[in-house]
Design a protein around this motif. Structure first.
Motif, PDB file in Angstrom:
ATOM      1  N   ARG A 102      24.520 -36.481  23.727  1.00  0.00           N
ATOM      2  CA  ARG A 102      23.802 -35.772  24.646  1.00  0.00           C
ATOM      3  C   ARG A 102      23.556 -36.301  25.770  1.00  0.00           C
ATOM      4  NH1 ARG A 102      20.748 -32.875  20.790  1.00  0.00           N
ATOM      5  NH2 ARG A 102      18.870 -33.898  21.461  1.00  0.00           N
ATOM      6  N   LEU A 103      22.750 -37.612  25.417  1.00  0.00           N
ATOM      7  CA  LEU A 103      22.283 -38.219  26.565  1.00  0.00           C
ATOM      8  C   LEU A 103      23.470 -38.973  27.262  1.00  0.00           C
ATOM      9  CD1 LEU A 103      20.089 -39.713  27.954  1.00  0.00           C
ATOM     10  CD2 LEU A 103      19.929 -41.558  26.237  1.00  0.00           C
ATOM     11  N   ALA A 104      24.521 -39.585  26.305  1.00  0.00           N
ATOM     12  CA  ALA A 104      25.590 -40.124  27.102  1.00  0.00           C
ATOM     13  C   ALA A 104      26.523 -39.222  28.041  1.00  0.00           C
ATOM     14  CB  ALA A 104      26.781 -40.580  26.018  1.00  0.00           C
ATOM     15  N   SER A 105      26.360 -37.994  27.783  1.00  0.00           N
ATOM     16  CA  SER A 105      26.928 -36.905  28.531  1.00  0.00           C
ATOM     17  C   SER A 105      26.155 -36.777  29.873  1.00  0.00           C
ATOM     18  CB  SER A 105      27.028 -35.673  27.615  1.00  0.00           C
ATOM     19  OG  SER A 105      27.472 -34.671  28.587  1.00  0.00           O
ATOM     20  N   VAL A 106      25.103 -36.532  29.764  1.00  0.00           N
ATOM     21  CA  VAL A 106      24.181 -36.317  31.014  1.00  0.00           C
ATOM     22  C   VAL A 106      24.227 -37.447  31.957  1.00  0.00           C
ATOM     23  CG1 VAL A 106      21.807 -35.990  31.935  1.00  0.00           C
ATOM     24  CG2 VAL A 106      22.818 -34.479  29.950  1.00  0.00           C
ATOM     25  N   TRP A 107      24.078 -38.808  31.370  1.00  0.00           N
ATOM     26  CA  TRP A 107      24.233 -40.152  31.964  1.00  0.00           C
ATOM     27  C   TRP A 107      25.577 -40.105  32.565  1.00  0.00           C
ATOM     28  CZ3 TRP A 107      21.873 -43.758  34.103  1.00  0.00           C
ATOM     29  CH2 TRP A 107      22.205 -45.073  34.487  1.00  0.00           C
ATOM     30  N   ALA A 108      26.500 -39.725  31.995  1.00  0.00           N
ATOM     31  CA  ALA A 108      27.958 -39.901  32.722  1.00  0.00           C
ATOM     32  C   ALA A 108      27.957 -38.960  33.935  1.00  0.00           C
ATOM     33  CB  ALA A 108      29.154 -39.589  31.693  1.00  0.00           C
ATOM     34  N   MET A 109      27.580 -37.730  33.906  1.00  0.00           N
ATOM     35  CA  MET A 109      27.215 -37.017  34.802  1.00  0.00           C
ATOM     36  C   MET A 109      26.856 -37.201  35.838  1.00  0.00           C
ATOM     37  SD  MET A 109      27.057 -32.775  34.622  1.00  0.00           S
ATOM     38  CE  MET A 109      27.404 -31.679  36.023  1.00  0.00           C
ATOM     39  N   ALA A 110      25.436 -37.887  35.468  1.00  0.00           N
ATOM     40  CA  ALA A 110      24.321 -38.220  36.807  1.00  0.00           C
ATOM     41  C   ALA A 110      25.059 -39.499  37.456  1.00  0.00           C
ATOM     42  CB  ALA A 110      23.142 -38.700  35.961  1.00  0.00           C
ATOM     43  N   LEU A 111      25.957 -40.446  36.710  1.00  0.00           N
ATOM     44  CA  LEU A 111      26.535 -41.357  37.433  1.00  0.00           C
ATOM     45  C   LEU A 111      27.540 -40.829  38.493  1.00  0.00           C
ATOM     46  CD1 LEU A 111      27.375 -44.225  34.640  1.00  0.00           C
ATOM     47  CD2 LEU A 111      25.619 -44.505  36.841  1.00  0.00           C
ATOM     48  N   ASP A 112      28.373 -39.850  37.934  1.00  0.00           N
ATOM     49  CA  ASP A 112      29.332 -39.077  38.682  1.00  0.00           C
ATOM     50  C   ASP A 112      28.547 -38.633  40.143  1.00  0.00           C
ATOM     51  OD1 ASP A 112      31.908 -38.227  39.484  1.00  0.00           O
ATOM     52  OD2 ASP A 112      31.002 -36.223  38.889  1.00  0.00           O
ATOM     53  N   VAL A 113      27.402 -37.888  40.040  1.00  0.00           N
ATOM     54  CA  VAL A 113      26.713 -37.008  41.062  1.00  0.00           C
ATOM     55  C   VAL A 113      26.037 -38.150  41.790  1.00  0.00           C
ATOM     56  CG1 VAL A 113      24.728 -35.627  41.421  1.00  0.00           C
ATOM     57  CG2 VAL A 113      26.169 -35.178  39.698  1.00  0.00           C
ATOM     58  N   TRP A 114      25.292 -39.111  41.081  1.00  0.00           N
ATOM     59  CA  TRP A 114      24.468 -40.059  42.190  1.00  0.00           C
ATOM     60  C   TRP A 114      25.548 -41.085  42.485  1.00  0.00           C
ATOM     61  CZ3 TRP A 114      20.706 -38.203  44.726  1.00  0.00           C
ATOM     62  CH2 TRP A 114      20.061 -37.095  43.843  1.00  0.00           C
ATOM     63  N   GLY A 115      26.453 -41.775  41.890  1.00  0.00           N
ATOM     64  CA  GLY A 115      27.351 -42.998  42.375  1.00  0.00           C
ATOM     65  C   GLY A 115      26.744 -44.053  42.116  1.00  0.00           C
ATOM     66  N   GLU A 116      25.747 -44.324  41.561  1.00  0.00           N
ATOM     67  CA  GLU A 116      25.135 -45.593  41.260  1.00  0.00           C
ATOM     68  C   GLU A 116      24.060 -45.497  40.082  1.00  0.00           C
ATOM     69  OE1 GLU A 116      22.443 -47.719  42.379  1.00  0.00           O
ATOM     70  OE2 GLU A 116      21.545 -46.105  43.446  1.00  0.00           O
ATOM     71  N   ALA A 117      23.908 -46.343  39.366  1.00  0.00           N
ATOM     72  CA  ALA A 117      22.966 -46.625  38.124  1.00  0.00           C
ATOM     73  C   ALA A 117      21.634 -46.227  38.608  1.00  0.00           C
ATOM     74  CB  ALA A 117      23.229 -47.580  37.480  1.00  0.00           C
ATOM     75  N   ASP A 118      21.254 -47.112  39.417  1.00  0.00           N
ATOM     76  CA  ASP A 118      19.697 -47.065  39.800  1.00  0.00           C
ATOM     77  C   ASP A 118      19.303 -45.290  40.186  1.00  0.00           C
ATOM     78  OD1 ASP A 118      19.084 -49.458  39.057  1.00  0.00           O
ATOM     79  OD2 ASP A 118      19.443 -50.311  41.201  1.00  0.00           O
ATOM     80  N   ALA A 119      20.076 -44.712  40.970  1.00  0.00           N
ATOM     81  CA  ALA A 119      19.623 -43.529  41.424  1.00  0.00           C
ATOM     82  C   ALA A 119      19.980 -42.410  40.293  1.00  0.00           C
ATOM     83  CB  ALA A 119      20.752 -42.985  42.591  1.00  0.00           C
ATOM     84  N   ALA A 120      20.939 -42.613  39.259  1.00  0.00           N
ATOM     85  CA  ALA A 120      21.105 -41.886  38.433  1.00  0.00           C
ATOM     86  C   ALA A 120      19.953 -42.019  37.126  1.00  0.00           C
ATOM     87  CB  ALA A 120      22.564 -42.267  37.599  1.00  0.00           C
ATOM     88  N   ARG A 121      19.340 -43.111  37.234  1.00  0.00           N
ATOM     89  CA  ARG A 121      18.268 -43.451  36.390  1.00  0.00           C
ATOM     90  C   ARG A 121      17.071 -42.948  37.022  1.00  0.00           C
ATOM     91  NH1 ARG A 121      19.888 -48.878  36.448  1.00  0.00           N
ATOM     92  NH2 ARG A 121      21.055 -48.972  34.562  1.00  0.00           N
ATOM     93  N   ARG A 122      16.658 -43.001  38.340  1.00  0.00           N
ATOM     94  CA  ARG A 122      15.603 -42.267  39.127  1.00  0.00           C
ATOM     95  C   ARG A 122      15.605 -40.825  38.788  1.00  0.00           C
ATOM     96  NH1 ARG A 122      16.579 -45.926  42.802  1.00  0.00           N
ATOM     97  NH2 ARG A 122      18.062 -44.518  44.096  1.00  0.00           N
ATOM     98  N   PHE A 123      16.850 -40.110  38.848  1.00  0.00           N
ATOM     99  CA  PHE A 123      16.947 -38.712  38.465  1.00  0.00           C
ATOM    100  C   PHE A 123      16.467 -38.391  37.078  1.00  0.00           C
ATOM    101  CE2 PHE A 123      19.408 -35.302  36.454  1.00  0.00           C
ATOM    102  CZ  PHE A 123      18.904 -34.267  37.289  1.00  0.00           C
ATOM    103  N   LEU A 124      17.020 -39.207  36.155  1.00  0.00           N
ATOM    104  CA  LEU A 124      16.638 -38.853  34.799  1.00  0.00           C
ATOM    105  C   LEU A 124      15.070 -39.216  34.341  1.00  0.00           C
ATOM    106  CD1 LEU A 124      20.052 -40.293  32.834  1.00  0.00           C
ATOM    107  CD2 LEU A 124      19.245 -37.999  33.138  1.00  0.00           C
ATOM    108  N   PHE A 125      14.592 -40.060  34.906  1.00  0.00           N
ATOM    109  CA  PHE A 125      13.270 -40.439  34.590  1.00  0.00           C
ATOM    110  C   PHE A 125      12.022 -39.766  35.409  1.00  0.00           C
ATOM    111  CE2 PHE A 125      16.027 -43.433  32.217  1.00  0.00           C
ATOM    112  CZ  PHE A 125      15.278 -43.360  31.062  1.00  0.00           C
ATOM    113  N   GLU A 126      12.413 -39.364  36.671  1.00  0.00           N
ATOM    114  CA  GLU A 126      11.288 -38.651  37.565  1.00  0.00           C
ATOM    115  C   GLU A 126      11.301 -37.231  37.146  1.00  0.00           C
ATOM    116  OE1 GLU A 126      12.162 -39.643  41.336  1.00  0.00           O
ATOM    117  OE2 GLU A 126      11.700 -41.836  41.182  1.00  0.00           O
TER     118      GLU A 126
END
Length: 145
Positions: A84-108
């Motif tokens: 589940r986490l890997a699925s959302v991480w893959a989608m967040a990377l696709d949406v945000w385009g880079e890991a730091d922005a994807a992490r901010r989305f996930l953890f804020e």
């Protein structure tokens, strides 16, 4: 071609049914390490949200001592949480385009999740993943979130 979730997990399956089978058979501990390094590289305790600390330590010790493949695997429940986490991480990377922005989305904290961080909602139970993926989908395609 591997799907994005399989790539995040570092396993060689393509499609949801083979992924489901891999989860049921037990994802390797390597998949846990890979996802933790991608999603929360600076949080050494984040893996314990997937698998309890003592259980992980015991599995690593058994695997290192005996090289028993069965001992070096996650349970179906732990693997499901990780997938589940890997699925959302893959989608967040696709949406945000880079890991730091994807992490901010996930953890804020997010207002559509009543101020909860998306990662908490995803890990809580399987109903959280589609809720967070819905927010990511609206972000990707320009809807209000």
């Amino acid at each position: 071609m591997l799907d994005p979730v399989s790539e995040v997990l570092g396993i060689q399956v393509s499609g949801p049914l083979p992924l489901m089978a891999a989860v049921e058979q037990g994802l390797p501990l390597m998949a846990l390490d890979r996802v933790m390094h991608a999603v929360a590289p600076s949080d050494s305790g984040f893996a314990f949200r997937i698998i309890p600390r003592a259980t992980l330590a015991r599995r690593r010790k058994s695997f290192a001592a005996a090289r028993d493949r069965a001992e070096g695997r996650l349970s179906a429940e732990e693997g499901s949480r990780l997938a589940r986490l890997a699925s959302v991480w893959a989608m967040a990377l696709d949406v945000w385009g880079e890991a730091d922005a994807a992490r901010r989305f996930l953890f804020e904290p997010h207002p559509l999740l009543h101020g909860r961080p998306p990662v908490d909602v995803v890990l809580e139970n399987e109903l959280g993943r589609p809720v967070v993926e819905g927010i990511l989908g609206r972000l990707k395609y320009g809807s209000a979130v």
